[in-house]
Design a protein around this motif. Sequence first.
Motif, PDB file in Angstrom:
ATOM      1  N   MET A  80      17.645 -19.293  45.043  1.00  0.00           N
ATOM      2  CA  MET A  80      17.361 -20.281  44.016  1.00  0.00           C
ATOM      3  C   MET A  80      17.790 -19.722  42.669  1.00  0.00           C
ATOM      4  SD  MET A  80      16.276 -23.201  43.133  1.00  0.00           S
ATOM      5  CE  MET A  80      16.080 -23.609  44.848  1.00  0.00           C
ATOM      6  N   THR A  81      18.447 -20.557  41.925  1.00  0.00           N
ATOM      7  CA  THR A  81      18.909 -20.100  40.618  1.00  0.00           C
ATOM      8  C   THR A  81      17.874 -20.398  39.543  1.00  0.00           C
ATOM      9  OG1 THR A  81      19.965 -22.179  40.013  1.00  0.00           O
ATOM     10  CG2 THR A  81      21.293 -20.616  41.295  1.00  0.00           C
ATOM     11  N   ALA A  82      17.922 -19.605  38.503  1.00  0.00           N
ATOM     12  CA  ALA A  82      17.019 -19.817  37.377  1.00  0.00           C
ATOM     13  C   ALA A  82      17.298 -21.164  36.718  1.00  0.00           C
ATOM     14  CB  ALA A  82      17.156 -18.675  36.375  1.00  0.00           C
ATOM     15  N   ALA A  83      18.551 -21.573  36.667  1.00  0.00           N
ATOM     16  CA  ALA A  83      18.897 -22.855  36.048  1.00  0.00           C
ATOM     17  C   ALA A  83      18.249 -24.018  36.797  1.00  0.00           C
ATOM     18  CB  ALA A  83      20.415 -23.029  36.006  1.00  0.00           C
ATOM     19  N   ARG A  84      18.266 -23.954  38.117  1.00  0.00           N
ATOM     20  CA  ARG A  84      17.648 -25.011  38.908  1.00  0.00           C
ATOM     21  C   ARG A  84      16.140 -25.008  38.710  1.00  0.00           C
ATOM     22  NH1 ARG A  84      14.268 -26.796  42.000  1.00  0.00           N
ATOM     23  NH2 ARG A  84      14.424 -28.093  43.767  1.00  0.00           N
ATOM     24  N   LEU A  85      15.551 -23.823  38.646  1.00  0.00           N
ATOM     25  CA  LEU A  85      14.122 -23.697  38.392  1.00  0.00           C
ATOM     26  C   LEU A  85      13.753 -24.339  37.058  1.00  0.00           C
ATOM     27  CD1 LEU A  85      11.231 -22.593  38.745  1.00  0.00           C
ATOM     28  CD2 LEU A  85      12.076 -20.424  37.795  1.00  0.00           C
ATOM     29  N   ILE A  86      14.524 -24.044  36.039  1.00  0.00           N
ATOM     30  CA  ILE A  86      14.254 -24.594  34.706  1.00  0.00           C
ATOM     31  C   ILE A  86      14.338 -26.107  34.714  1.00  0.00           C
ATOM     32  CG2 ILE A  86      15.151 -24.738  32.342  1.00  0.00           C
ATOM     33  CD1 ILE A  86      15.835 -21.705  32.698  1.00  0.00           C
ATOM     34  N   ASP A  87      15.364 -26.645  35.361  1.00  0.00           N
ATOM     35  CA  ASP A  87      15.510 -28.098  35.441  1.00  0.00           C
ATOM     36  C   ASP A  87      14.320 -28.744  36.132  1.00  0.00           C
ATOM     37  OD1 ASP A  87      17.947 -27.953  34.136  1.00  0.00           O
ATOM     38  OD2 ASP A  87      19.136 -28.129  35.977  1.00  0.00           O
ATOM     39  N   ALA A  88      13.897 -28.156  37.255  1.00  0.00           N
ATOM     40  CA  ALA A  88      12.781 -28.724  38.017  1.00  0.00           C
ATOM     41  C   ALA A  88      11.477 -28.604  37.236  1.00  0.00           C
ATOM     42  CB  ALA A  88      12.667 -28.016  39.366  1.00  0.00           C
ATOM     43  N   ALA A  89      11.257 -27.461  36.603  1.00  0.00           N
ATOM     44  CA  ALA A  89      10.038 -27.260  35.824  1.00  0.00           C
ATOM     45  C   ALA A  89      10.002 -28.189  34.623  1.00  0.00           C
ATOM     46  CB  ALA A  89       9.919 -25.800  35.386  1.00  0.00           C
ATOM     47  N   ARG A  90      11.131 -28.356  33.953  1.00  0.00           N
ATOM     48  CA  ARG A  90      11.207 -29.258  32.796  1.00  0.00           C
ATOM     49  C   ARG A  90      10.866 -30.687  33.218  1.00  0.00           C
ATOM     50  NH1 ARG A  90      16.348 -28.593  31.430  1.00  0.00           N
ATOM     51  NH2 ARG A  90      15.928 -26.889  29.994  1.00  0.00           N
ATOM     52  N   ALA A  91      11.377 -31.121  34.351  1.00  0.00           N
ATOM     53  CA  ALA A  91      11.143 -32.485  34.826  1.00  0.00           C
ATOM     54  C   ALA A  91       9.664 -32.749  35.097  1.00  0.00           C
ATOM     55  CB  ALA A  91      11.962 -32.746  36.087  1.00  0.00           C
ATOM     56  N   LYS A  92       8.920 -31.690  35.439  1.00  0.00           N
ATOM     57  CA  LYS A  92       7.504 -31.857  35.759  1.00  0.00           C
ATOM     58  C   LYS A  92       6.573 -31.348  34.655  1.00  0.00           C
ATOM     59  CE  LYS A  92       7.944 -32.046  40.713  1.00  0.00           C
ATOM     60  NZ  LYS A  92       7.378 -31.588  41.988  1.00  0.00           N
ATOM     61  N   GLY A  93       7.136 -30.901  33.550  1.00  0.00           N
ATOM     62  CA  GLY A  93       6.312 -30.415  32.453  1.00  0.00           C
ATOM     63  C   GLY A  93       5.594 -29.112  32.751  1.00  0.00           C
ATOM     64  N   VAL A  94       6.175 -28.285  33.601  1.00  0.00           N
ATOM     65  CA  VAL A  94       5.565 -27.021  34.011  1.00  0.00           C
ATOM     66  C   VAL A  94       5.927 -25.910  33.028  1.00  0.00           C
ATOM     67  CG1 VAL A  94       5.562 -25.246  35.830  1.00  0.00           C
ATOM     68  CG2 VAL A  94       5.572 -27.668  36.447  1.00  0.00           C
ATOM     69  N   ARG A  95       4.939 -25.093  32.693  1.00  0.00           N
ATOM     70  CA  ARG A  95       5.132 -23.894  31.865  1.00  0.00           C
ATOM     71  C   ARG A  95       4.931 -22.674  32.753  1.00  0.00           C
ATOM     72  NH1 ARG A  95       7.538 -24.338  27.212  1.00  0.00           N
ATOM     73  NH2 ARG A  95       6.413 -22.537  26.428  1.00  0.00           N
ATOM     74  N   ILE A  96       5.816 -21.694  32.649  1.00  0.00           N
ATOM     75  CA  ILE A  96       5.844 -20.540  33.548  1.00  0.00           C
ATOM     76  C   ILE A  96       5.512 -19.250  32.804  1.00  0.00           C
ATOM     77  CG2 ILE A  96       7.363 -19.119  34.994  1.00  0.00           C
ATOM     78  CD1 ILE A  96       8.928 -21.747  35.579  1.00  0.00           C
ATOM     79  N   ALA A  97       4.731 -18.397  33.464  1.00  0.00           N
ATOM     80  CA  ALA A  97       4.472 -17.035  32.989  1.00  0.00           C
ATOM     81  C   ALA A  97       4.816 -16.068  34.120  1.00  0.00           C
ATOM     82  CB  ALA A  97       3.010 -16.856  32.594  1.00  0.00           C
ATOM     83  N   THR A  98       5.199 -14.867  33.745  1.00  0.00           N
ATOM     84  CA  THR A  98       5.492 -13.839  34.736  1.00  0.00           C
ATOM     85  C   THR A  98       4.621 -12.617  34.474  1.00  0.00           C
ATOM     86  OG1 THR A  98       7.272 -12.881  33.395  1.00  0.00           O
ATOM     87  CG2 THR A  98       7.903 -14.578  34.996  1.00  0.00           C
ATOM     88  N   ALA A  99       4.276 -11.917  35.542  1.00  0.00           N
ATOM     89  CA  ALA A  99       3.552 -10.650  35.469  1.00  0.00           C
ATOM     90  C   ALA A  99       4.333  -9.683  36.362  1.00  0.00           C
ATOM     91  CB  ALA A  99       2.125 -10.802  35.953  1.00  0.00           C
ATOM     92  N   GLU A 100       5.030  -8.740  35.737  1.00  0.00           N
ATOM     93  CA  GLU A 100       5.950  -7.895  36.488  1.00  0.00           C
ATOM     94  C   GLU A 100       5.616  -6.419  36.363  1.00  0.00           C
ATOM     95  OE1 GLU A 100      10.180  -9.163  36.207  1.00  0.00           O
ATOM     96  OE2 GLU A 100       9.419 -10.448  34.593  1.00  0.00           O
ATOM     97  N   SER A 101       5.781  -5.732  37.466  1.00  0.00           N
ATOM     98  CA  SER A 101       5.657  -4.285  37.466  1.00  0.00           C
ATOM     99  C   SER A 101       7.007  -3.679  37.841  1.00  0.00           C
ATOM    100  CB  SER A 101       4.541  -3.836  38.410  1.00  0.00           C
ATOM    101  OG  SER A 101       4.324  -2.448  38.284  1.00  0.00           O
ATOM    102  N   CYS A 102       7.328  -3.603  39.120  1.00  0.00           N
ATOM    103  CA  CYS A 102       8.548  -2.894  39.542  1.00  0.00           C
ATOM    104  C   CYS A 102       9.835  -3.521  39.034  1.00  0.00           C
ATOM    105  CB  CYS A 102       8.584  -2.718  41.056  1.00  0.00           C
ATOM    106  SG  CYS A 102       8.743  -4.244  41.992  1.00  0.00           S
ATOM    107  N   THR A 103       9.805  -4.776  38.645  1.00  0.00           N
ATOM    108  CA  THR A 103      11.008  -5.426  38.117  1.00  0.00           C
ATOM    109  C   THR A 103      11.135  -5.298  36.606  1.00  0.00           C
ATOM    110  OG1 THR A 103       9.789  -7.506  38.210  1.00  0.00           O
ATOM    111  CG2 THR A 103      11.353  -7.077  39.997  1.00  0.00           C
ATOM    112  N   GLY A 104      10.120  -4.800  35.963  1.00  0.00           N
ATOM    113  CA  GLY A 104      10.203  -4.467  34.547  1.00  0.00           C
ATOM    114  C   GLY A 104      10.679  -5.576  33.620  1.00  0.00           C
TER     115      GLY A 104
END
Length: 157
Positions: free
Chosen positions: A1-25
């Motif tokens: 899955m691409t980030a661009a597709r994720l953004i489009d889908a999230a925008r269409a549904k009004g979703v706000r995203i947060a990340t909590a990362e350790s090993c991926t920094g």
Amino acid sequence: MTAARLIDAARAKGVRIATAESCTGGLVAGAITDIAGSSDVFECGFVTYSNLAKVRMLGVREATLAAHGAVSEETAREMAEGALSRSGATLAVSITGIAGPGGSEHKPEGRVCFGIASSGGTRTETVDFGAPGRAEVRRLSVAHALSLLSTAVDKLP
């Protein structure tokens, strides 16, 4: 899955995203914010590499870390839930793992735990990517996190 597709889908549904990362920094946050228009959906990212940062920034319980370690579904759950509760996001993903080199018999190199949290609950999973090297484990982890986020967005009303 691409980030661009994720953004489009999230925008269409009004979703706000947060990340909590350790090993991926911060690489998941970076992959999302590499896309123009990501500010429509990306709330914030927490890079909590140390256990102390997990406790202070995300509210991971010291007892969880002592009982299960940083690389565990229990910690991934608390990381995702902490990111969700400490941000204005509606969906949060967490990643904690052993990118390598190294690891142990019980927690080998390439083992990565993920959490995905929303108001509907939290789901966790562990993926063993093997030992293809640090950069590859991190790359695979980012791709998996984006896929988890996309699936979660698709399931939201």
